[in-house]
Enzyme design. Structure first.
Site, PDB file in Angstrom:
ATOM      1  N   THR A 141       0.809  -1.213   0.000  1.00 37.44           N
ATOM      2  CA  THR A 141       0.000   0.000   0.000  1.00 37.44           C
ATOM      3  C   THR A 141       0.847   1.271   0.000  1.00 37.44           C
ATOM      4  O   THR A 141       1.980   1.272   0.497  1.00 37.44           O
ATOM      5  CB  THR A 141      -0.905  -0.012   1.257  1.00 37.44           C
ATOM      6  OG1 THR A 141      -1.541   1.244   1.391  1.00 37.44           O
ATOM      7  CG2 THR A 141      -0.112  -0.278   2.530  1.00 37.44           C
ATOM      8  N   LYS A 170       2.004  -3.288   7.370  1.00 40.47           N
ATOM      9  CA  LYS A 170       2.323  -3.474   5.947  1.00 40.47           C
ATOM     10  C   LYS A 170       3.768  -3.045   5.674  1.00 40.47           C
ATOM     11  O   LYS A 170       4.477  -3.675   4.885  1.00 40.47           O
ATOM     12  CB  LYS A 170       1.355  -2.677   5.063  1.00 40.47           C
ATOM     13  CG  LYS A 170      -0.066  -3.187   5.031  1.00 40.47           C
ATOM     14  CD  LYS A 170      -0.223  -4.580   4.445  1.00 40.47           C
ATOM     15  CE  LYS A 170      -0.019  -4.634   2.951  1.00 40.47           C
ATOM     16  NZ  LYS A 170      -0.337  -5.981   2.407  1.00 40.47           N
TER      17      LYS A 170
HETATM   18  P1  NAD Z   1      -9.626  -7.569   1.801  1.00 41.39           P
HETATM   19  O1  NAD Z   1      -9.710  -7.234   3.240  1.00 41.39           O
HETATM   20  O2  NAD Z   1     -10.813  -7.352   0.939  1.00 41.39           O
HETATM   21  O3  NAD Z   1      -9.210  -9.101   1.621  1.00 41.39           O
HETATM   22  C1  NAD Z   1      -8.224  -9.706   2.397  1.00 41.39           C
HETATM   23  C2  NAD Z   1      -8.308 -11.208   2.179  1.00 41.39           C
HETATM   24  O4  NAD Z   1      -7.274 -11.835   2.945  1.00 41.39           O
HETATM   25  C3  NAD Z   1      -9.629 -11.831   2.637  1.00 41.39           C
HETATM   26  O5  NAD Z   1     -10.097 -12.760   1.685  1.00 41.39           O
HETATM   27  C4  NAD Z   1      -9.263 -12.530   3.947  1.00 41.39           C
HETATM   28  O6  NAD Z   1     -10.083 -13.652   4.247  1.00 41.39           O
HETATM   29  C5  NAD Z   1      -7.821 -12.926   3.662  1.00 41.39           C
HETATM   30  N1  NAD Z   1      -7.048 -13.119   4.900  1.00 41.39           N
HETATM   31  C6  NAD Z   1      -6.967 -12.280   5.956  1.00 41.39           C
HETATM   32  N2  NAD Z   1      -6.192 -12.804   6.917  1.00 41.39           N
HETATM   33  C7  NAD Z   1      -5.749 -13.989   6.438  1.00 41.39           C
HETATM   34  C8  NAD Z   1      -4.893 -14.995   6.951  1.00 41.39           C
HETATM   35  N3  NAD Z   1      -4.366 -14.893   8.180  1.00 41.39           N
HETATM   36  N4  NAD Z   1      -4.636 -16.077   6.195  1.00 41.39           N
HETATM   37  C9  NAD Z   1      -5.170 -16.205   4.958  1.00 41.39           C
HETATM   38  N5  NAD Z   1      -6.015 -15.293   4.427  1.00 41.39           N
HETATM   39  C10 NAD Z   1      -6.294 -14.196   5.155  1.00 41.39           C
HETATM   40  O7  NAD Z   1      -8.362  -6.780   1.258  1.00 41.39           O
HETATM   41  P2  NAD Z   1      -8.128  -6.080  -0.160  1.00 41.39           P
HETATM   42  O8  NAD Z   1      -8.690  -4.707  -0.108  1.00 41.39           O
HETATM   43  O9  NAD Z   1      -8.517  -7.002  -1.221  1.00 41.39           O
HETATM   44  O10 NAD Z   1      -6.532  -5.924  -0.109  1.00 41.39           O
HETATM   45  C11 NAD Z   1      -5.703  -6.980  -0.572  1.00 41.39           C
HETATM   46  C12 NAD Z   1      -4.257  -6.576  -0.395  1.00 41.39           C
HETATM   47  O11 NAD Z   1      -4.004  -5.383  -1.128  1.00 41.39           O
HETATM   48  C13 NAD Z   1      -3.858  -6.275   1.045  1.00 41.39           C
HETATM   49  O12 NAD Z   1      -2.572  -6.798   1.261  1.00 41.39           O
HETATM   50  C14 NAD Z   1      -3.857  -4.750   1.132  1.00 41.39           C
HETATM   51  O13 NAD Z   1      -2.924  -4.308   2.082  1.00 41.39           O
HETATM   52  C15 NAD Z   1      -3.431  -4.391  -0.267  1.00 41.39           C
HETATM   53  N6  NAD Z   1      -3.913  -3.089  -0.764  1.00 41.39           N
HETATM   54  C16 NAD Z   1      -5.240  -2.782  -0.701  1.00 41.39           C
HETATM   55  C17 NAD Z   1      -5.678  -1.568  -1.226  1.00 41.39           C
HETATM   56  C18 NAD Z   1      -7.141  -1.184  -1.193  1.00 41.39           C
HETATM   57  O14 NAD Z   1      -7.477  -0.046  -1.525  1.00 41.39           O
HETATM   58  N7  NAD Z   1      -8.059  -2.069  -0.841  1.00 41.39           N
HETATM   59  C19 NAD Z   1      -4.758  -0.674  -1.801  1.00 41.39           C
HETATM   60  C20 NAD Z   1      -3.404  -1.028  -1.823  1.00 41.39           C
HETATM   61  C21 NAD Z   1      -2.981  -2.246  -1.308  1.00 41.39           C
HETATM   62  O1  DAU Z   2      -4.233   3.817   0.247  1.00 40.24           O
HETATM   63  C1  DAU Z   2      -4.412   2.440   0.150  1.00 40.24           C
HETATM   64  C2  DAU Z   2      -5.272   1.956   1.295  1.00 40.24           C
HETATM   65  O2  DAU Z   2      -6.611   2.377   0.996  1.00 40.24           O
HETATM   66  C3  DAU Z   2      -5.238   0.445   1.474  1.00 40.24           C
HETATM   67  O3  DAU Z   2      -3.941   0.063   1.837  1.00 40.24           O
HETATM   68  C4  DAU Z   2      -6.229  -0.004   2.564  1.00 40.24           C
HETATM   69  O4  DAU Z   2      -6.246  -1.414   2.658  1.00 40.24           O
HETATM   70  C5  DAU Z   2      -7.612   0.500   2.192  1.00 40.24           C
HETATM   71  O5  DAU Z   2      -8.520   0.194   3.219  1.00 40.24           O
HETATM   72  C6  DAU Z   2      -7.595   2.013   1.940  1.00 40.24           C
HETATM   73  O6  DAU Z   2      -7.361   2.711   3.191  1.00 40.24           O
HETATM   74  P1  DAU Z   2      -8.171   4.050   3.578  1.00 40.24           P
HETATM   75  O7  DAU Z   2      -8.154   4.199   5.031  1.00 40.24           O
HETATM   76  O8  DAU Z   2      -7.707   5.195   2.753  1.00 40.24           O
HETATM   77  O9  DAU Z   2      -9.635   3.619   3.033  1.00 40.24           O
HETATM   78  P2  DAU Z   2     -11.106   3.845   3.650  1.00 40.24           P
HETATM   79  O10 DAU Z   2     -12.071   3.456   2.591  1.00 40.24           O
HETATM   80  O11 DAU Z   2     -11.248   3.237   4.988  1.00 40.24           O
HETATM   81  O12 DAU Z   2     -11.155   5.426   3.830  1.00 40.24           O
HETATM   82  C7  DAU Z   2     -10.989   6.301   2.726  1.00 40.24           C
HETATM   83  C8  DAU Z   2     -11.058   7.710   3.263  1.00 40.24           C
HETATM   84  O13 DAU Z   2     -12.404   7.981   3.686  1.00 40.24           O
HETATM   85  C9  DAU Z   2     -10.187   7.958   4.470  1.00 40.24           C
HETATM   86  O14 DAU Z   2      -9.671   9.277   4.408  1.00 40.24           O
HETATM   87  C10 DAU Z   2     -11.143   7.820   5.657  1.00 40.24           C
HETATM   88  C11 DAU Z   2     -12.456   8.303   5.082  1.00 40.24           C
HETATM   89  N1  DAU Z   2     -13.676   7.675   5.607  1.00 40.24           N
HETATM   90  C12 DAU Z   2     -13.721   6.306   5.655  1.00 40.24           C
HETATM   91  C13 DAU Z   2     -14.848   5.662   6.117  1.00 40.24           C
HETATM   92  C14 DAU Z   2     -14.910   4.154   6.184  1.00 40.24           C
HETATM   93  C15 DAU Z   2     -14.745   8.444   5.998  1.00 40.24           C
HETATM   94  O15 DAU Z   2     -14.702   9.675   5.933  1.00 40.24           O
HETATM   95  N2  DAU Z   2     -15.871   7.809   6.448  1.00 40.24           N
HETATM   96  C16 DAU Z   2     -15.967   6.441   6.544  1.00 40.24           C
HETATM   97  O16 DAU Z   2     -17.021   5.918   6.994  1.00 40.24           O
END
Ligand code: NAD
Ligand code: DAU
Length: 359
Positions: A141, A170
């Site tokens: 991330t 991370k």
């Molecule tokens: P998510 O929370 O939707 O999914 C995570 C998955 O990992 C789930 O299927 C969960 O069951 C599995 N998991 C959790 N703990 C586990 C364990 N101990 N063993 C095996 N499986 C396990 O997450 P996501 O949003 O799909 O993110 C995936 C990856 O991408 C993460 O590493 C996150 O840090 C990274 N990432 C996410 C974002 C974002 O915006 N969502 C952005 C940049 C990087």
């Molecule tokens: O930047 C990458 C990251 O983006 C990933 O590594 C994380 O796994 C992913 O969850 C995401 O993190 P954020 O904290 O940025 O995402 P989130 O959707 O939780 O929040 C986005 C922004 O919105 C943040 O500034 C917090 C704000 N927010 C979030 C929620 C859930 C609100 O204002 N209200 C809310 O209810």
């Protein structure tokens, strides 16, 4: 130390961790439909509240022997070792993590276990496979870089300054991956990506939470003054970037991935309200913007993230395809059309978390 080389195409048995989550499930579906990949995918997932097998409905039936699911916790080294051996794993794409910042503030323990210890287990087992092992791709991330002021962008050489237990865990996992490359020559690449959005995202994250709350006429919680900035990337573009790095990235390198789409949170929430008012007006005819509710700020809330992905663009030719405006509209439509998926999520663990958070 192995000399710098491009990663190899032609992974036979690719282990995808966290493949039932948001990004992992999109990645698996795309890759199995991609003609440049002919190997097998072993999807290893613990199925936490965020892991939903419904995200991959139909995949086992459509892809038969090319797709295998294993319910395993990456913290369980013995079970992991068994999966690596039984399936002759030659590459890993590591998504599995605890991913939600707010949860990491309430309960950091599982973040330390899964994100750090789990990654360590995978690295150890991958290392033990020796020359058979081709690539460990670590999905990370932009939050590891901390917070920006009004100016500037995160580059690959920006110093790490994580501010939440999530981003600190991370960051630790990124360091471990890099150390296994440097010390043991484990072939590894890392990507650090900005905020993803799109189909199958669990509705604890801002965009799906706001879509579903708005449809139900519930408050739309905006933290602090709503002026925190994130850079948004459509999930399929992220999956494409990961595959590009896995197939043509340089071993040992880190690549930033971003969407060129910086946006204040409040503007996103307003945009979602307007799209919904247009395509599915509220039954009482009132504009959804009236549901916006400013709530207490997230502790340690990072002010701004913005990504410089010049390296990935210049060296590997990747750029995002989807614009934020059309990607957001598509995403809203997806949540409107997925009634069964939404219902099943709402009646599960998500419900109690929401209750605890927002009453
Ligand atoms: P998510 O929370 O939707 O999914 C995570 C998955 O990992 C789930 O299927 C969960 O069951 C599995 N998991 C959790 N703990 C586990 C364990 N101990 N063993 C095996 N499986 C396990 O997450 P996501 O949003 O799909 O993110 C995936 C990856 O991408 C993460 O590493 C996150 O840090 C990274 N990432 C996410 C974002 C974002 O915006 N969502 C952005 C940049 C990087
Ligand atoms: O930047 C990458 C990251 O983006 C990933 O590594 C994380 O796994 C992913 O969850 C995401 O993190 P954020 O904290 O940025 O995402 P989130 O959707 O939780 O929040 C986005 C922004 O919105 C943040 O500034 C917090 C704000 N927010 C979030 C929620 C859930 C609100 O204002 N209200 C809310 O209810």
């Amino acid at each position: 130390m192995k000399t710098k080389r491009k990663s190899e195409v032609g992974f036979s048995n690719l282990l995808v961790t966290g493949g039932c989550g948001f990004i992992g499930s999109n990645f698996i579906r795309n890759l199995l439909n991609d003609t440049t990949f002919s190997g097998r995918i072993i999807n290893l997932d613990k199925l936490t509240y965020a892991g939903n097998p419904e995200n991959l409905e139909g995949i086992a039936a459509d892809f038969g022997p090319r797709y295998v699911f294993q319910k395993v916790d990456i913290c369980d080294a013995a079970k992991l070792e068994k999966v690596f051996g039984e399936h002759d794993i030659d590459a890993v794409c590591h998504f599995a993590a605890e991913s939600h910042v707010d949860r990491s503030i309430k309960d950091p323990g599982s973040f330390i276990q899964t994100n750090i210890v789990g990654t360590f287990n995978l690295l150890e087992i991958a290392k033990a496979r020796g020359d058979k092992f081709k690539l460990f791709h670590h999905v990370s991330t932009d939050e590891v870089y901390g917070s920006l002021g009004a100016e500037g962008l995160f580059r690959e050489d920006t110093p790490y300054r994580p501010n939440s237990p999530y981003s600190a865990s991370k960051a630790a996992s990124d360091h471990l991956v890099r150390a296994y490359y440097k010390t043991f020559g484990l072939p590894a690449t890392i990507s650090n990506c900005s905020n993803n959005y799109g189909p199958y995202q669990f509705p604890e994250k801002l965009i799906p939470l706001v879509i579903l709350n708005a449809l139900e006429g519930k408050p739309l919680p905006v933290y602090g003054d709503g002026k925190n900035v994130r850079d948004w990337l459509y999930v399929e573009d992220h999956c494409d970037a990961i595959w590009t790095i896995m197939t043509s990235g340089v071993i040992g390198e880190t690549y930033n991935v971003g969407g060129n789409a910086e946006m204040e949170n409040i503007l996103i929430v307003q945009l979602i309200c307007d799209i919904l008012d247009e395509i599915k007006p509220a039954t009482d005819g009132k504009p959804r913007r009236q549901l916006i509710t400013f709530v207490s700020d997230r502790p340690g809330h990072d002010r701004r993230y913005a990504i410089d992905f010049t390296k990935l663009k210049a060296e590997l030719g990747w750029s995002p395809r989807e614009s934020f405006k059309s990607g957001l509209r598509q995403t809203v439509r997806w949540y409107l059309n997925q009634k069964k998926w939404v219902e099943n999520i709402k009646t599960g663990a998500y419900q109690s978390w929401m209750k605890e958070q927002y009453g």
